[in-house]
Scaffold this active site. Sequence first.
Site, mmCIF file in Angstrom:
data_model
loop_
_atom_site.group_PDB
_atom_site.id
_atom_site.type_symbol
_atom_site.label_atom_id
_atom_site.label_comp_id
_atom_site.label_asym_id
_atom_site.label_seq_id
_atom_site.Cartn_x
_atom_site.Cartn_y
_atom_site.Cartn_z
ATOM 1 N N ARG A 1 0.813 -1.216 0.000
ATOM 2 C CA ARG A 1 0.000 0.000 0.000
ATOM 3 C C ARG A 1 0.848 1.269 0.000
ATOM 4 O O ARG A 1 0.336 2.364 -0.224
ATOM 5 C CB ARG A 1 -0.905 0.022 1.225
ATOM 6 C CG ARG A 1 -1.882 -1.118 1.281
ATOM 7 C CD ARG A 1 -2.759 -0.979 2.489
ATOM 8 N NE ARG A 1 -3.675 0.121 2.354
ATOM 9 C CZ ARG A 1 -4.895 0.031 1.889
ATOM 10 N NH1 ARG A 1 -5.381 -1.128 1.522
ATOM 11 N NH2 ARG A 1 -5.679 1.089 1.797
ATOM 12 N N LYS B 1 1.255 -2.001 -18.157
ATOM 13 C CA LYS B 1 2.035 -2.952 -17.357
ATOM 14 C C LYS B 1 3.521 -2.663 -17.508
ATOM 15 O O LYS B 1 4.263 -2.677 -16.540
ATOM 16 C CB LYS B 1 1.775 -4.411 -17.799
ATOM 17 C CG LYS B 1 0.494 -5.060 -17.364
ATOM 18 C CD LYS B 1 0.358 -5.342 -15.909
ATOM 19 C CE LYS B 1 -0.196 -4.172 -15.157
ATOM 20 N NZ LYS B 1 -1.619 -3.979 -15.105
HETATM 21 C C1 F6R Z 1 -2.332 -1.072 -12.735
HETATM 22 C C2 F6R Z 1 -3.083 -0.875 -11.523
HETATM 23 C C3 F6R Z 1 -3.899 0.355 -11.375
HETATM 24 C C4 F6R Z 1 -5.285 -0.020 -10.846
HETATM 25 C C5 F6R Z 1 -6.097 1.245 -10.558
HETATM 26 C C6 F6R Z 1 -7.506 0.913 -10.100
HETATM 27 O O1 F6R Z 1 -1.610 -2.257 -12.707
HETATM 28 O O2 F6R Z 1 -3.050 -1.689 -10.646
HETATM 29 O O3 F6R Z 1 -3.996 1.046 -12.570
HETATM 30 O O4 F6R Z 1 -5.926 -0.818 -11.785
HETATM 31 O O5 F6R Z 1 -5.454 1.991 -9.560
HETATM 32 O O6 F6R Z 1 -7.495 0.130 -8.956
HETATM 33 P P1 F6R Z 1 -8.771 -0.672 -8.502
HETATM 34 O O7 F6R Z 1 -9.058 -1.695 -9.531
HETATM 35 O O8 F6R Z 1 -8.398 -1.260 -7.183
HETATM 36 O O9 F6R Z 1 -9.881 0.324 -8.391
#
Ligand code: F6R
Length: 611
Positions: free
Chosen positions: A27, A488
């Site tokens: 985090r 990625k």
């Molecule tokens: C890319 C990545 C971020 C998340 C984005 C949304 O690898 O992890 O772009 O996809 O921060 O996060 P969530 O899906 O948790 O809302």
Amino acid sequence: MCGIVGYIGTQEAQSILINGLQRLEYRGYDSAGVAIIGDDGLQIKKTKGKVHDLESTIEGAPLQGSVGIGHTRWATHGPPNDVNAHPHDSTGSTFALVHNGIIENYNAIRKKLAEKGYTFQSDTDTEVLVRLIEDVRRATDLPLEEAVRQALTQVVGTYGIAVVSEEDPDLLIAARKGSPLILGIGDGEYFIGSDAAPLVEHTRQVVYLSDGEMVTVRRSGYTVRTIDNVELEKEVHELEWDLSEIQKGGYDHFMLKEIMEQPTALEDCMRGRVLPDQQQITLGGLHQVIDDLRDADRIIIAACGTSWHSGLVGEYLIESMARIPVEVEYASEFRYRNPVLRKGDVVLVISQSGETADTLAAVREARRRGIPCIGICNVVGSTIARETDAGVYLHAGPEIGVASTKAFTAQVTVLTMLALKLAEGRTLSTAEMAHNLQALAAVPDKVREVLAMDEEIEDMANVYRYAANFLYLGRGYNFPVALEGALKLKEISYIHAEGYPAAEMKHGPIALIDRFMPVVFIAMKDSTYDKVVSNIEEVAARDGSVIAITDEGNGELDDLCEYVLRIPKTEEFLTPLLTAIPLQLLSYHIAVMRGCHVDQPRNLAKSVTVE
Ligand code: F6R
């Protein structure tokens, strides 16, 4: 964003807190610290760097005590350094506080407090909250928990906080608004975590705090009340996570483990939902809203990052199968641009963590305007999962690697199931449905075949590891995969990469083509294949270096490309579930070869709980 952990009980707190911080390090990882109340009062250790740097600072001189808090930081206010690291303590060091979020009115509060003679050591908004609590206490002589509560009524912004005090070693306070917090209930001991990761090895009984709630924990029990001082009865939930799911399990990185888990993640995601023999899709979480969805005039998908990319695949899927108009929005834009929302619209949000601040704001905006809101989340009990009207869980298991991988393919799987469900009995015949369900059920085994190409992809990564720029091109269902491939690569290897619809190349990016820029084409033998081959020809004609991903058995591209990866054939609408995987592996191997910290890429954090 930042990770918070807390403990009160009978065991020594230090190892529980450090272990918890290690579990939460995805985090935030620019500094870390702990505060523990022992026989000699409040002890704080904090440092710039990772949790193992914190461990080194306390090695040989452990902090004794059975109540404490810990923090791993993702800097918002002030650079990562020892002073800005949390916990922050009160003047005279009687209590300490850790914080995740942003106190938006911190400047105004800081000014007022400075006028009263308070001094500040750090650049953080968090220290301002500490001084504000001190000020409330000084003026009122209230118990700490009451002073914390009153101080929180004065702050604007977001917070997840935890507080301990040497004046009351039987007290752990936590509160949230906009930043997640969970209370874990043990036997005579309690735990606080920003998510379930630090709790799962201690207890499965948890209480999810909601926004505007505060918990006062003593060894004898806990009380939850709102910031407005209304006592609440909270439901106790059972955690579904397993300890093994949040460990690396022999892999060097969580990212690789999660890439490799995709066949089982997709099987879990489809279990009990994809029923080819009955020609049926069952999505229990949508049972009550499925008719509204089928009758929707428009579905608006809102998400961020990788989840936004899966939303784009969802747009193609739902529009082509169910013929319902779909728009895909960046959640961060949606809430601020006063979108047109009408009766008949349904908002569908996608979030792995279920905590992304912008996506949550989109949920609240839609609901405020009376629009039904459906969530696709991975984390059970997350804020978005709880605040949406209905939803579908991914059941992909915890995703710890900061770069999202299995969540992407599981999201696309859920969107595929949703598109099929919406098409059921309307735009798809029973025979088409049966065929599509068979094809979907066969995907996990095909993913296994793609994963078996890992060594080949690693060899390829070795060739391209020094490139400074990459271009990813795809069409139709694979245009969003091109975007995802580029994301990625840039987030974990820091190589500049862009994704485009292949045909857009001629409208600008073609100017970049030279032999030093690898161009990755997704060239599956689908309805756009011939067009994509023409685009490959255009790049080859300009001396570009082309990598192509195509169907097994296709030798037509060999003369045009430097590398051709051949993956199993599947139906066109299912190709993103296979084409995404070599791109994940390519990024992973390039990042490892470049010595990048794959699971904790610079400046990034899992779960973006600030705007
Ligand atoms: C890319 C990545 C971020 C998340 C984005 C949304 O690898 O992890 O772009 O996809 O921060 O996060 P969530 O899906 O948790 O809302």
